[in-house]
Design an enzyme around this catalytic site. Structure first.
Site, short mmCIF file in Angstrom:
data_model
loop_
_atom_site.label_atom_id
_atom_site.label_comp_id
_atom_site.label_asym_id
_atom_site.label_seq_id
_atom_site.Cartn_x
_atom_site.Cartn_y
_atom_site.Cartn_z
N TYR A 182 -4.43 -37.19 -11.12
CA TYR A 182 -3.94 -36.47 -10.63
C TYR A 182 -3.07 -35.22 -10.91
CZ TYR A 182 -1.12 -34.71 -6.12
OH TYR A 182 -0.66 -34.44 -5.31
N THR A 184 0.01 -34.09 -10.95
CA THR A 184 1.26 -33.95 -11.60
C THR A 184 1.47 -34.71 -12.89
OG1 THR A 184 1.74 -35.47 -10.09
CG2 THR A 184 2.43 -32.78 -9.58
N LYS A 185 -0.04 -35.38 -13.25
CA LYS A 185 0.60 -36.85 -13.94
C LYS A 185 0.07 -36.40 -15.60
CE LYS A 185 0.04 -40.11 -11.59
NZ LYS A 185 0.47 -39.71 -9.62
N ASN A 186 0.73 -37.27 -16.42
CA ASN A 186 0.34 -36.59 -17.83
C ASN A 186 -1.11 -35.87 -18.41
OD1 ASN A 186 3.42 -38.12 -17.83
ND2 ASN A 186 2.55 -38.80 -19.48
#
Ligand SMILES: Cc1ncc(COP(=O)(O)O)c(C=O)c1O
Length: 363
Positions: A182, A184-186
């Site tokens: 997704y 906003t993930k790293n």
């Protein structure tokens, strides 16, 4: 000092991702194909020590299909944390099995091994720790507990790309593990998920389940889904994979600076055997967390996040009555401060100044 808004998260996508997507568009091969296969191979090499990887169209689909591929279904119990995003327990419930909620340890917010042990019954088929905020759960202990009790271990590694425990990468301990992609993930593929497994049977069933149960077209072997990743998303993910190591190092350096300098709130602890990748930098504000977050925004123009204000067992979708004291404390007190790799030293100074002033004033 600038007073520009500092967001809690900031996905980084640039020219290389655009060029990669453009190349797929020009090729005309938009749906799951060669880009996805390459992304699986590269993800496995970079983050999974060569373990099998299967790309799907979301992390949630990855958990759901992983559980189905591992044979979880009605009548089974899977132990999960209540203090996590709802997708963890949802994926168990969607198989027809029952999520059983266990408490966490307050220092790193991951599942409490002893409490999990006390909840194992003859119906328990698996344990699914979440590497919350990028801090790995105690995978050595969970693997040993699962083996000793003859049950499976599933890792929700949605937030933990590149984390490790006892020198071994997360995603390589469980019967399967899932990484979310997704935005906003790293690292991201736009939307998407990657499932890792060292079990050839689980891997084959995952590949079938994501594609209507088909290996060969129109020869459906089981009832499946359309959970395929597109070549467009894989192209973005492949570029991001080349950058995630550098971004993680920056997150770790930002976190070290914050821990060294903030006062008056409880900083995140890191277990001795753990490498934390700081998907979130989460402190506890013991008095009036919501007032503190509002003041950060209104007085200092700094974003923050509460992950998660309502524990899963108390959500209307589950509505259980478990007594999970550490979970309740965490839900009331946690606050995630910006730690993303786009922060510069001025941003970090502003965050420290704001947090220390608000903590001193009692928000
Ligand atoms: C802990 C956890 N599990 C599962 C998921 C689900 O992943 P996705 O949003 O890719 O479906 C997320 C993503 O937010 C998550 O944070």
């Amino acid at each position: 000092m600038s007073n520009e808004f500092i967001p809690a998260a900031k996905p980084i996508v640039g020219d290389e991702e655009r060029a990669a997507v453009d190349a797929v568009l020009v090729s005309g091969m938009l749906a799951q194909g060669a880009e996805v296969a390459e992304f699986e191979k590269e993800f496995s090499d970079v983050l999974l020590d060569g373990r099998g990887a299967v790309a799907v169209n979301s992390g949630t689909a990855g958990l759901h299909l992983g559980l189905l591929a591992a044979g979880i279904g009605p009548g089974d119990e899977v132990i999960v944390p209540s203090f996590t995003f709802a997708a963890t327990a949802n994926s168990v419930a969607l198989t027809g099995a029952t999520p059983v909620f266990a408490d966490i340890e307050l220092d790193h917010y991951c599942l409490d091994v002893d409490h999990v042990g006390s909840l194992i019954t003859e119906r328990t088929r698996g344990i699914m720790p979440v590497h919350l905020y990028g801090h790995p759960a105690d995978l050595t202990a969970f693997r040993a507990l699962a083996d000793q009790r003859g049950i499976a271990l599933f890792e929700d590694a949605a937030q933990a790309h590149g984390a490790s425990f006892d020198g071994q990468q997360v995603g390589t301990f469980g019967d399967f593990a899932m990484f979310s992609l997704y935005p906003t993930k790293n690292m991201t593929s736009g939307e998407g998920g990657m499932v890792s497994t060292g079990d050839a049977g689980i891997e084959r069933r995952l590949r079938l389940l994501r594609n209507q149960g088909m290996e060969r077209q129109y020869e459906n072997e089981l009832v499946g889904f359309n959970a395929r990743m597109t070549n467009l998303h894989a192209a973005i993910g492949r570029v991001q994979l080349t950058k995630v190591g550098g971004w993680t190092a920056q997150r770790q350096s930002n976190a070290a600076f914050l821990t060294e300098n903030i006062q008056g709130v409880v900083p995140p602890a890191v277990a001795e055997a753990a490498v934390h990748v700081y998907h979130q930098y989460t402190v506890r504000v013991e008095e009036d967390r919501d007032g503190f977050a509002a003041a950060l925004k209104d007085e200092y123009n700094i974003g923050s996040g509460v992950y998660y204000p309502i524990p899963n067992h108390r959500l209307p979708s589950f509505d259980r009555k478990e007594d999970l004291p550490n979970t309740e404390i965490a839900a009331r007190e946690v606050l995630s401060l910006p730690v993303h790799p786009s922060l510069d030293t001025e941003d970090l100074d502003r965050i420290v100044t704001a947090v220390n002033a608000l903590a001193k004033a009692g928000a």
